[in-house]
Every structure is written in structure tokens, then in C-alpha cells.
Design a protein around this motif. Sequence first.
Motif, mmCIF file in Angstrom:
data_model
loop_
_atom_site.group_PDB
_atom_site.id
_atom_site.type_symbol
_atom_site.label_atom_id
_atom_site.label_comp_id
_atom_site.label_asym_id
_atom_site.label_seq_id
_atom_site.Cartn_x
_atom_site.Cartn_y
_atom_site.Cartn_z
ATOM 1 N N GLN A 70 28.844 -88.461 20.259
ATOM 2 C CA GLN A 70 29.895 -88.961 18.797
ATOM 3 C C GLN A 70 28.953 -88.376 17.905
ATOM 4 O O GLN A 70 29.256 -87.567 17.149
ATOM 5 C CB GLN A 70 30.384 -89.869 19.035
ATOM 6 C CG GLN A 70 31.505 -90.421 17.817
ATOM 7 C CD GLN A 70 32.661 -89.354 18.174
ATOM 8 O OE1 GLN A 70 33.137 -88.883 19.172
ATOM 9 N NE2 GLN A 70 33.249 -88.865 16.709
ATOM 10 N N GLU A 71 27.537 -89.297 17.426
ATOM 11 C CA GLU A 71 26.652 -89.315 16.556
ATOM 12 C C GLU A 71 26.199 -87.958 16.196
ATOM 13 O O GLU A 71 26.324 -87.396 14.593
ATOM 14 C CB GLU A 71 25.414 -89.783 16.388
ATOM 15 C CG GLU A 71 26.214 -91.337 16.111
ATOM 16 C CD GLU A 71 26.557 -91.884 14.852
ATOM 17 O OE1 GLU A 71 25.955 -91.525 13.769
ATOM 18 O OE2 GLU A 71 27.183 -92.909 14.760
ATOM 19 N N LEU A 72 25.672 -87.295 17.129
ATOM 20 C CA LEU A 72 25.391 -85.622 17.301
ATOM 21 C C LEU A 72 26.495 -85.018 16.537
ATOM 22 O O LEU A 72 26.247 -83.766 15.922
ATOM 23 C CB LEU A 72 24.189 -85.509 18.095
ATOM 24 C CG LEU A 72 23.510 -86.330 18.744
ATOM 25 C CD1 LEU A 72 22.456 -86.095 19.858
ATOM 26 C CD2 LEU A 72 22.235 -86.388 17.450
ATOM 27 N N SER A 73 27.412 -85.370 17.204
ATOM 28 C CA SER A 73 28.765 -84.095 16.771
ATOM 29 C C SER A 73 29.004 -83.672 15.204
ATOM 30 O O SER A 73 29.409 -82.520 15.135
ATOM 31 C CB SER A 73 29.968 -84.223 17.361
ATOM 32 O OG SER A 73 30.289 -85.874 16.764
ATOM 33 N N TYR A 74 28.404 -84.886 14.764
ATOM 34 C CA TYR A 74 28.567 -84.571 13.299
ATOM 35 C C TYR A 74 27.561 -83.665 12.351
ATOM 36 O O TYR A 74 28.299 -83.720 11.862
ATOM 37 C CB TYR A 74 28.419 -86.471 12.402
ATOM 38 C CG TYR A 74 29.346 -87.136 12.937
ATOM 39 C CD1 TYR A 74 30.701 -86.746 12.003
ATOM 40 C CD2 TYR A 74 29.679 -88.211 13.694
ATOM 41 C CE1 TYR A 74 32.305 -87.781 13.006
ATOM 42 C CE2 TYR A 74 30.367 -89.222 13.535
ATOM 43 C CZ TYR A 74 31.932 -88.448 13.669
ATOM 44 O OH TYR A 74 32.675 -89.667 14.138
ATOM 45 N N LEU A 91 19.267 -67.254 17.719
ATOM 46 C CA LEU A 91 19.349 -67.264 18.972
ATOM 47 C C LEU A 91 20.658 -68.411 19.572
ATOM 48 O O LEU A 91 21.058 -67.869 20.257
ATOM 49 C CB LEU A 91 17.888 -67.846 20.221
ATOM 50 C CG LEU A 91 18.191 -68.020 21.251
ATOM 51 C CD1 LEU A 91 18.270 -66.695 21.633
ATOM 52 C CD2 LEU A 91 16.593 -68.463 21.650
ATOM 53 N N ILE A 92 20.680 -69.500 18.891
ATOM 54 C CA ILE A 92 22.114 -70.620 18.960
ATOM 55 C C ILE A 92 23.047 -70.276 17.715
ATOM 56 O O ILE A 92 22.549 -70.111 16.324
ATOM 57 C CB ILE A 92 21.326 -71.744 18.765
ATOM 58 C CG1 ILE A 92 20.332 -71.524 20.486
ATOM 59 C CG2 ILE A 92 21.845 -72.888 19.309
ATOM 60 C CD1 ILE A 92 19.987 -73.386 19.553
ATOM 61 N N LYS A 93 24.668 -70.185 18.446
ATOM 62 C CA LYS A 93 25.732 -70.126 17.367
ATOM 63 C C LYS A 93 26.425 -71.241 17.868
ATOM 64 O O LYS A 93 26.694 -72.204 16.719
ATOM 65 C CB LYS A 93 26.136 -68.738 17.782
ATOM 66 C CG LYS A 93 25.157 -67.683 17.478
ATOM 67 C CD LYS A 93 25.834 -66.244 16.933
ATOM 68 C CE LYS A 93 25.406 -65.091 15.925
ATOM 69 N NZ LYS A 93 24.477 -64.353 17.087
ATOM 70 N N HIS A 94 26.248 -71.458 18.930
ATOM 71 C CA HIS A 94 27.080 -72.994 19.075
ATOM 72 C C HIS A 94 26.272 -74.045 19.533
ATOM 73 O O HIS A 94 25.525 -73.921 20.996
ATOM 74 C CB HIS A 94 28.026 -72.331 19.737
ATOM 75 C CG HIS A 94 29.114 -71.334 19.535
ATOM 76 N ND1 HIS A 94 30.336 -71.599 18.114
ATOM 77 C CD2 HIS A 94 29.171 -70.017 19.529
ATOM 78 C CE1 HIS A 94 30.261 -70.370 17.875
ATOM 79 N NE2 HIS A 94 29.982 -69.758 18.437
ATOM 80 N N ILE A 95 27.079 -75.455 19.343
ATOM 81 C CA ILE A 95 26.440 -76.366 20.767
ATOM 82 C C ILE A 95 27.276 -77.206 21.337
ATOM 83 O O ILE A 95 28.660 -77.446 20.448
ATOM 84 C CB ILE A 95 25.022 -77.414 19.802
ATOM 85 C CG1 ILE A 95 23.733 -76.429 19.215
ATOM 86 C CG2 ILE A 95 25.397 -78.499 19.832
ATOM 87 C CD1 ILE A 95 23.175 -77.505 18.918
ATOM 88 N N VAL A 96 27.186 -76.995 22.610
ATOM 89 C CA VAL A 96 28.284 -78.167 23.236
ATOM 90 C C VAL A 96 27.679 -79.185 23.621
ATOM 91 O O VAL A 96 26.862 -79.277 24.112
ATOM 92 C CB VAL A 96 29.231 -77.148 23.979
ATOM 93 C CG1 VAL A 96 30.056 -77.838 24.519
ATOM 94 C CG2 VAL A 96 29.610 -75.997 23.815
ATOM 95 N N LEU A 97 28.412 -80.150 23.207
ATOM 96 C CA LEU A 97 27.864 -81.845 23.707
ATOM 97 C C LEU A 97 28.531 -82.125 24.678
ATOM 98 O O LEU A 97 29.704 -82.351 24.590
ATOM 99 C CB LEU A 97 27.901 -82.874 22.785
ATOM 100 C CG LEU A 97 27.035 -82.041 20.994
ATOM 101 C CD1 LEU A 97 27.061 -82.977 19.938
ATOM 102 C CD2 LEU A 97 25.522 -82.067 22.397
ATOM 103 N N ARG A 98 28.280 -82.425 25.667
ATOM 104 C CA ARG A 98 28.678 -83.512 26.540
ATOM 105 C C ARG A 98 28.104 -84.291 26.959
ATOM 106 O O ARG A 98 27.172 -85.158 27.234
ATOM 107 C CB ARG A 98 28.420 -82.286 27.961
ATOM 108 C CG ARG A 98 28.728 -80.602 28.200
ATOM 109 C CD ARG A 98 28.004 -80.080 28.693
ATOM 110 N NE ARG A 98 28.797 -78.559 29.838
ATOM 111 C CZ ARG A 98 28.558 -77.211 30.879
ATOM 112 N NH1 ARG A 98 27.456 -78.289 31.051
ATOM 113 N NH2 ARG A 98 28.315 -76.743 30.127
#
Length: 98
Positions: A70-74, A91-98
Motif C-alpha cells: 500500500q505504501e509503495l503504491s503511492y 523500459l518500464i511504463k507500469h508497475i503492478v504490486l502484488r
Amino acid sequence: MKKRHTEHRTISEVLKDFVTENRLEDGLDKIDARDAWAKLMGNGVNNYTTNVILKNDTLYVSLSSAVLRQELSYGKDKMIKMLNESLGKELIKHIVLR
């Protein structure tokens, strides 16, 4: 049979040609993204990181702590910018935290 290069070339040029000819960029990008995550996030986050996978332009990060997730999602946009700067390319356009 491949043509021989008679001019003098640096090792970095030869390695770049080898990677390009054998289409190894994707595999190296995956490893570089995993290493960049570990380097930039530090021990605090790495202790809770279980897996980091790069697929296309999305970095999938598995975390064992819901609070950390949750903290990293901000700060996803900032993380994307930092990771791309570390990698030296977009190289990276999106990050998905699982």
C-alpha cells in the motif's frame, strides 16, 4: 559463414553486436530490471520482495507485506522514473504490486 571483421573494435562493440545478432536484449532487460529494483529499493523493501518479473513494459513485483504494498503504491510514478533512469532507457511504463 560469417564475414570477418578486420578492423579493430572494442569489446563493448563486439558484445553489443553479439547481443543484437542473437536477440538477447529481452532477457538482459529482465535481469537488469530485477537488479535495478534490488539496488534502488534497498534492504528494507528487498526483505519483503518475493519476486520481480518484467513482461513487455510492465514490472510485476510480488511483496509479502500488504502494508508495504500500500505504501509503495503511492509512489509508482516516482519508482518508474527512478528505475528507467537507472536502466538508462524507457523500459518500464507500469508497475503492478502484488
